[in-house]
Design an enzyme around this catalytic site. Structure first.
Site, mmCIF file in Angstrom:
data_model
loop_
_atom_site.group_PDB
_atom_site.id
_atom_site.type_symbol
_atom_site.label_atom_id
_atom_site.label_comp_id
_atom_site.label_asym_id
_atom_site.label_seq_id
_atom_site.Cartn_x
_atom_site.Cartn_y
_atom_site.Cartn_z
ATOM 1 N N HIS A 53 0.858 -1.190 0.000
ATOM 2 C CA HIS A 53 0.000 0.000 0.000
ATOM 3 C C HIS A 53 0.892 1.237 0.000
ATOM 4 O O HIS A 53 2.048 1.187 0.435
ATOM 5 C CB HIS A 53 -0.897 0.008 1.233
ATOM 6 C CG HIS A 53 -1.938 -1.059 1.223
ATOM 7 N ND1 HIS A 53 -3.022 -1.025 2.062
ATOM 8 C CD2 HIS A 53 -2.070 -2.192 0.475
ATOM 9 C CE1 HIS A 53 -3.786 -2.090 1.848
ATOM 10 N NE2 HIS A 53 -3.229 -2.809 0.884
ATOM 11 N N GLU A 55 1.069 3.844 1.853
ATOM 12 C CA GLU A 55 1.634 4.220 3.156
ATOM 13 C C GLU A 55 2.804 3.326 3.532
ATOM 14 O O GLU A 55 3.824 3.814 4.040
ATOM 15 C CB GLU A 55 0.555 4.136 4.255
ATOM 16 C CG GLU A 55 -0.633 5.047 4.033
ATOM 17 C CD GLU A 55 -1.789 4.387 3.303
ATOM 18 O OE1 GLU A 55 -2.945 4.797 3.570
ATOM 19 O OE2 GLU A 55 -1.560 3.481 2.466
ATOM 20 N N CYS A 83 -5.873 1.956 5.967
ATOM 21 C CA CYS A 83 -6.517 0.719 6.403
ATOM 22 C C CYS A 83 -5.898 0.294 7.738
ATOM 23 O O CYS A 83 -4.908 0.896 8.188
ATOM 24 C CB CYS A 83 -6.325 -0.355 5.334
ATOM 25 S SG CYS A 83 -4.617 -0.974 5.224
#
Length: 157
Positions: A53, A55, A83
């Protein structure tokens, strides 16, 4: 570092990712002086890694560039609400704050398999000290889902 400026760096990274056939998520990290350390986009499909992801990619890059795993003093902007996996990584990296634009509900509406666990709720329940600010450039961040739908690979996962 202004949260809007950091988010703009995340948005630009996201746009680069969309052009490369990736999903519409971007993140950027700034250090304590306000200098942008890195900006990254989601690389899940590119790397064949469901944990890549935006991040996570940004945290890995920042840690490498700064030569440390403790990112105390740094902040992260994410085009979409992190998330649970990314929220936990933000906590473990000891980032001071997270700013996000679009919400988990926005990602779910776009077809992504998101867990309906708000970032702030997860961090609060876990007694994290990470400060959470929602809605930074939200309209611009939500528009990234539309750009992705018109891009080369609009496949949710």
């Amino acid at each position: 570092m202004d949260a809007d400026d950091l988010m703009r760096a995340a948005v630009e990274a996201c746009r680069r990712g969309i052009a490369a056939g990736q999903s519409p998520f971007g993140a950027a990290i700034a250090d304590a002086s306000g200098r942008i350390v890195c900006a990254a986009h989601n690389r899940v499909r590119l790397d064949g890694d469901p944990t890549a992801h935006a991040e996570i990619v940004a945290i890995r890059r920042a840690a490498g560039l700064l030569g440390r795993i403790d990112l105390t003093g740094c902040v992260i902007a994410a085009t979409c609400e992190p998330c649970p996996m990314c929220s936990a990584a933000i906590h473990w990296a000891r980032l001071e704050a997270v700013f996000f634009g679009a919400t988990i509900a926005d990602a779910r509406d776009a077809g992504f398999n998101e867990l309906a666990m708000p970032c702030a709720a997860l961090l609060s329940t876990g007694q994290s000290r990470v400060k959470v600010t929602a809605g930074v450039l939200r309209d611009e961040c939500r528009a990234l889902f539309d750009a992705w739908r018109q891009g080369p690979r609009p496949e949710a996962y």
